[in-house]
Design an enzyme around this catalytic site. Structure first.
Site, PDB file in Angstrom:
ATOM      1  N   SER A 188       8.369  -5.254  31.501  1.00 28.78           N
ATOM      2  CA  SER A 188       6.783  -5.370  30.439  1.00 28.78           C
ATOM      3  C   SER A 188       6.485  -4.563  29.504  1.00 28.78           C
ATOM      4  CB  SER A 188       6.074  -4.566  32.057  1.00 28.78           C
ATOM      5  OG  SER A 188       6.524  -3.387  33.017  1.00 28.78           O
ATOM      6  N   HIS A 213       8.084 -12.160  32.072  1.00 23.23           N
ATOM      7  CA  HIS A 213       7.763 -11.593  32.785  1.00 23.23           C
ATOM      8  C   HIS A 213       6.500 -12.023  33.846  1.00 23.23           C
ATOM      9  CE1 HIS A 213       3.877  -8.079  31.697  1.00 23.23           C
ATOM     10  NE2 HIS A 213       5.017  -7.618  32.893  1.00 23.23           N
ATOM     11  N   GLU A 264       4.451 -14.498  31.460  1.00 23.34           N
ATOM     12  CA  GLU A 264       4.671 -14.847  30.651  1.00 23.34           C
ATOM     13  C   GLU A 264       5.683 -15.133  30.739  1.00 23.34           C
ATOM     14  OE1 GLU A 264       0.741 -11.267  28.986  1.00 23.34           O
ATOM     15  OE2 GLU A 264       3.202 -10.643  29.652  1.00 23.34           O
ATOM     16  N   ASN A 308      -0.638  -7.079  28.698  1.00 26.73           N
ATOM     17  CA  ASN A 308      -0.843  -5.292  29.402  1.00 26.73           C
ATOM     18  C   ASN A 308      -1.719  -5.200  28.239  1.00 26.73           C
ATOM     19  OD1 ASN A 308      -0.549  -5.673  31.983  1.00 26.73           O
ATOM     20  ND2 ASN A 308       1.982  -5.371  31.601  1.00 26.73           N
TER      21      ASN A 308
HETATM   22  P1  NAI Z   1      11.046  -0.946  41.314  1.00 25.29           P
HETATM   23  O1  NAI Z   1      12.022   0.799  41.551  1.00 25.29           O
HETATM   24  O2  NAI Z   1      10.218  -1.567  42.628  1.00 25.29           O
HETATM   25  O3  NAI Z   1      12.365  -1.396  41.408  1.00 25.29           O
HETATM   26  C1  NAI Z   1      13.907  -1.270  40.583  1.00 25.29           C
HETATM   27  C2  NAI Z   1      15.249  -2.191  41.129  1.00 25.29           C
HETATM   28  O4  NAI Z   1      16.177  -1.813  41.013  1.00 25.29           O
HETATM   29  C3  NAI Z   1      15.476  -0.395  42.297  1.00 25.29           C
HETATM   30  O5  NAI Z   1      15.470  -0.964  43.929  1.00 25.29           O
HETATM   31  C4  NAI Z   1      16.913  -0.355  41.838  1.00 25.29           C
HETATM   32  O6  NAI Z   1      17.443   0.388  43.264  1.00 25.29           O
HETATM   33  C5  NAI Z   1      16.930  -1.475  41.116  1.00 25.29           C
HETATM   34  N1  NAI Z   1      18.184  -0.588  40.168  1.00 25.29           N
HETATM   35  C6  NAI Z   1      18.377  -0.052  39.824  1.00 25.29           C
HETATM   36  N2  NAI Z   1      19.236  -0.274  38.601  1.00 25.29           N
HETATM   37  C7  NAI Z   1      19.531  -0.970  38.708  1.00 25.29           C
HETATM   38  C8  NAI Z   1      20.830  -1.966  38.316  1.00 25.29           C
HETATM   39  N3  NAI Z   1      21.667  -0.863  38.168  1.00 25.29           N
HETATM   40  N4  NAI Z   1      21.519  -2.276  38.828  1.00 25.29           N
HETATM   41  C9  NAI Z   1      20.897  -3.234  39.920  1.00 25.29           C
HETATM   42  N5  NAI Z   1      19.313  -2.503  40.784  1.00 25.29           N
HETATM   43  C10 NAI Z   1      19.225  -1.117  39.768  1.00 25.29           C
HETATM   44  O7  NAI Z   1      10.754  -1.205  40.205  1.00 25.29           O
HETATM   45  P2  NAI Z   1       9.645  -2.417  39.955  1.00 25.29           P
HETATM   46  O8  NAI Z   1       8.644  -2.288  39.666  1.00 25.29           O
HETATM   47  O9  NAI Z   1      10.360  -3.517  40.624  1.00 25.29           O
HETATM   48  O10 NAI Z   1       9.777  -2.973  38.161  1.00 25.29           O
HETATM   49  C11 NAI Z   1      10.910  -3.764  38.304  1.00 25.29           C
HETATM   50  C12 NAI Z   1      10.647  -4.284  36.449  1.00 25.29           C
HETATM   51  O11 NAI Z   1       9.496  -4.564  37.003  1.00 25.29           O
HETATM   52  C13 NAI Z   1      10.914  -2.711  35.736  1.00 25.29           C
HETATM   53  O12 NAI Z   1      11.089  -2.855  34.141  1.00 25.29           O
HETATM   54  C14 NAI Z   1       9.309  -3.028  35.216  1.00 25.29           C
HETATM   55  O13 NAI Z   1       8.640  -2.331  33.944  1.00 25.29           O
HETATM   56  C15 NAI Z   1       8.649  -5.147  35.029  1.00 25.29           C
HETATM   57  N6  NAI Z   1       8.221  -4.673  35.749  1.00 25.29           N
HETATM   58  C16 NAI Z   1       6.814  -4.512  37.208  1.00 25.29           C
HETATM   59  C17 NAI Z   1       5.493  -4.603  37.604  1.00 25.29           C
HETATM   60  C18 NAI Z   1       5.274  -4.600  38.270  1.00 25.29           C
HETATM   61  O14 NAI Z   1       3.813  -3.742  38.881  1.00 25.29           O
HETATM   62  N7  NAI Z   1       5.726  -2.992  39.489  1.00 25.29           N
HETATM   63  C19 NAI Z   1       4.808  -6.165  37.082  1.00 25.29           C
HETATM   64  C20 NAI Z   1       6.087  -6.457  35.919  1.00 25.29           C
HETATM   65  C21 NAI Z   1       6.909  -6.171  35.351  1.00 25.29           C
END
Ligand code: NAI
Ligand code: 3HC
Length: 697
Positions: A411, A432, A444, A482
């Protein structure tokens, strides 16, 4: 006869055929053609029944929306449908695809209706700020009763053919060739001696029901749910006329109310929202025939909040998807989250258990990159950390097949840098999604410097397949949505320090039509997210860009939003209802003191200007930098991703409607008063001076 409507005779049956791609909208040529054809069939002594059928993917999708606001051309749709209903020979509408708005009004003016099981019917005019203006509000209640007609007309939501048959809108469900089915049905009518059966003459569904009470209840419901909307209350008044007035006068009342809606600014904004949503998928330098890559299997890296929602989007669209996690334990948890989220839909009744199991069967958890060797598209959704993303993209580059699309859901990180972690930056694109990814419509599509055209075209196409509104954007911190919302949130926080309360700011923006106020939103997503962005910015921003400190004070007090039960509002255990937080006034006072600000009364109008004009100024900068390709794309992003009211048209349309000279003047004043953040966008200044609008670009 016109080209778009033809008349042919098959024995004693006249077939009126409409062919006006893409959706058989009822523009002037169709209206003329229908009127002429039905009159000719009525006048032909050999004809005993008339069949109305449409070519292409759908029955008529309604009035031609492009004609609204232009001088009306005769015959109008009411005249055409009244003529069809008045006919003495039985007429049969054969429905496939969707019969919407004016399309359904034509169908219910025919004496009988048959439909494919897959067809849908509805009166969605309210979604365009209108009401059904060609008899729909008078004839539908006569077919289905006032309660159901109110539900359908005020919600605008279509119903399936099976339900329509149960309700009496459809007489029979058919299969196979449309014309053949229509002719067979018409022949049966002739054989059984059945003549014209006019909906407008019926009263059986209106009698013996306390319709006035139903109308009052709906009025109260809508007053509470959509207080600022113009057309829903008028829809109700029109339906009311169906049982308080004879048909002819009811139709006249409907026309008057329709005319009021037609000139309402909300109608203009909602029609803008309709067309610009479709325009957003058209990319200036991407020819329509750009080839796309086939996506038959997908992968998602990271099964956290976003990864699980994204995987569900693929499964919902029937595309098998593998979620890759860091360990067996994390993989099991991700799969459990998928099950739990689907289960909530099953409990709510919006998904059957069978459908849930079919979708779950398409999702597989894995921990080895080798398992992704055959997928066509991967979406990375791991922690927002460049080091972690680097490792993931290097692994994807190594294991994914040539031609696979490698997408990131980042993001805020630089997609161009991410692309360079691979040997194939042309295959890298940003997808996104917005949280919750399986619910939110916005996507996006981030175009990197090296993203290949066919990759971009495929990303847009997959967005549509996943039932998202895909909007192309360029690379910058926060992309479009954002980046803009940051400006909005910051100003909202400054307003708290200047004298407003969260309830006042949220209230003013809710009254404007926003789905949620900024502070209720902060409480929902957790204050720590905003705070971590603030902390990062404090380290990098030049000194003149000051930041509010209210989030820091809240965090120190342990008030992080819903997850801690206290944030800008108070939440009782297990409840999401925001209550007054008694600790807040002291925190607000302290924050004001810390900033050296004297607290004062702020009007709702001022609150709207400070928050919405911050969005608009940043939107203008984004346009100038080419991050969004047109102002209306920004509107689409805001309406579909940030709860901006469609009836205000989106931030850029709203600015145009206020007049850019006025917006510029206020932003310049804020610049003098509040400093660097408010430096007017050069594009806004230019357009204001030239007396132009964003829509003119
Ligand atoms: P989260 O912390 O809930 O989930 C991340 C997951 O990735 C975890 O389950 C973790 O175990 C896994 N992970 C970490 N390193 C890894 C690897 N090397 N290989 C495989 N799995 C791995 O994070 P979230 O909120 O789902 O965010 C993920 C991405 O999405 C980020 O880049 C964030 O900026 C983006 N994003 C988040 C939004 C939100 O509202 N939470 C909205 C739009 C984008
Ligand atoms: N008038 C003019 N153009 C229309 C149109 C309409 N009623 N409905 C769709 N279109 C155009 C779209 O703008 C799009 O054009 P583009 O290709 O140049 O972008 C094209 O038709 C295809 O539309 P979609 O991309 O939306 O195609 P889908 O297959 O996804 O959806 C649909 C088809 C379900 C029919 C959808 O287009 C739709 O919901 N249309 C609007 C229906 C509607 O609101 N009807 C009521 C009109 S108001 C009315 O009837 C007033 C009356 O009561 C007097």
């Amino acid at each position: 006869m016109s080209d778009v409507v033809t008349l042919e005779r098959q024995g004693a049956i006249a077939v009126v055929r409409v062919n006006n791609p893409p959706v058989n909208a009822l523009g002037i040529a169709v209206r003329e053609g229908l009127q002429n054809s039905f009159q000719a069939a009525e006048a032909d002594p050999e004809v005993k029944a008339i069949v109305l059928v449409c070519e292409g993917s759908t029955f008529m999708a309604g009035a031609d929306i492009k004609e609204f606001g232009k001088p009306p051309k005769s015959p109008g749709l009411p005249e055409v449908v009244n003529g069809i209903e008045a006919g003495n020979k039985p007429s049969v509408a054969v429905i496939h695809g969707t019969a919407l708005g004016g399309g359904l009004e034509v169908a219910v003016s025919c004496h009988y209706r048959i439909a494919l099981k897959s067809a849908k019917v509805g009166l969605p005019e309210v979604k365009l700020g209108l009401l059904p203006g060609a008899g729909g509000t008078q004839r539908l209640p006569r077919l289905v009763g006032v309660q159901k007609a109110l539900d359908m007309i005020v919600s605008g939501n279509p119903i399936g053919a099976t339900e329509a048959q149960e309700l009496g809108v459809i007489d029979e469900l058919i299969e196979g060739d449309l014309t053949a089915a229509g002719i067979a049905y018409a022949q049966r009518l002739i054989d059984e001696g059945k003549g014209a059966r006019r909906t407008g003459e019926r009263t059986d569904k209106l009698d013996g029901v306390d319709n006035a009470a139903l109308v009052e209840a709906k009025r109260a419901e809508i007053e509470k749910k959509m207080p600022g909307l113009f057309s829903p209350q008028r829809c109700i008044s029109a339906v009311e006329a169906s049982f308080t007035l004879p048909l002819e006068q009811g139709l006249k009342r409907e026309r008057e109310l329709f005319a009021e809606c037609l000139v309402s600014p909300q109608r203009g904004a909602l029609v803008h929202a309709f067309f610009t949503e479709r325009l957003a998928s058209k990319i200036d330098d991407l020819p329509k025939d750009t080839p796309t890559r086939e996506i038959n299997a997908a992968g998602v890296i990271g099964g956290g909040t976003m990864g699980v929602g994204i995987a569900m989007c693929f499964a919902n669209a029937g595309i098998p998807v593998k979620i890759l996690e860091i360990s067996e334990d994390a993989k099991s948890k991700a799969m459990q989250r998928c099950r739990d989220t689907y289960m909530m839909s099953v409990k709510r009744g919006s998904l059957t258990e069978d459908a849930m199991n079919k979708r779950l069967a398409l999702i597989e958890g894995v921990i080895d990159y080798a398992d992704l060797s055959s997928v066509d598209l991967v979406v990375e959704a791991v922690f927002e950390d460049m080091g972690v993303k680097q490792k993931v993209f290097e692994a994807l580059d190594k294991h994914c097949k040539p031609g696979a699309i490698l997408a990131s859901n980042t993001s805020s990180l630089d997609l161009n840098q991410i692309a360079e972690f691979t040997q194939r930056p042309q295959d890298v694109v940003g997808l996104h999604f917005f949280s919750p990814a399986n619910v939110m419509r916005l996507l996006e599509v981030v175009r990197g410097e090296k993203t290949a055209k066919d990759v971009l075209a495929t990303a847009m196409a997959i967005g549509k397949k996943l039932k998202k509104v895909a909007v192309p954007v360029g690379v910058c911190d926060g992309f479009v949505g954002n980046r803009m919302v940051f400006q909005y949130g910051r100003e909202a926080e400054f307003l708290l320090e200047e004298g407003a309360t969260p309830a006042q700011v949220d209230g003013a923006l809710r009254k404007f039509g926003m789905a949620m106020g900024p502070f209720a939103m902060r409480d929902l997503s957790g204050l720590d997210i905003g705070l971590s962005i603030r902390t990062r910015q404090r380290e990098t921003l030049p000194a003149e860009y000051t930041l509010p400190t209210i989030l820091d004070r809240m965090a120190e007090a342990g008030m992080l939003g819903q997850k801690t039960g206290r944030g800008f509002y108070l939440y009782e255990a297990g409840s999401r209802t925001p209550l007054d937080n008694p600790a807040l006034p002291a925190i607000l006072e302290a924050a004001s003191k810390e900033q050296g600000v004297e607290r004062r009364q702020l009007s709702d109008e001022y609150i709207l200007e400070r928050t919405l004009f911050a969005l608009i100024n940043e939107g203008a900068k984004i346009l100038e930098e080419g991050i969004a390709q047109r102002a209306s794309d920004i509107d689409v992003i805001y309406i579909n991703g940030y709860g901006f009211p469609a009836h205000q048209g989106g931030p850029m349309f709203y600015a145009d409607s206020l007049g850019l000279d006025q917006v510029y003047a206020r932003i310049s004043a804020f610049h003098k008063e509040h400093g660097a953040w408010w430096k007017p966008a050069p594009l806004l200044e230019k357009l204001a001076r030239e007396g132009r609008k964003f829509a003119d670009l």
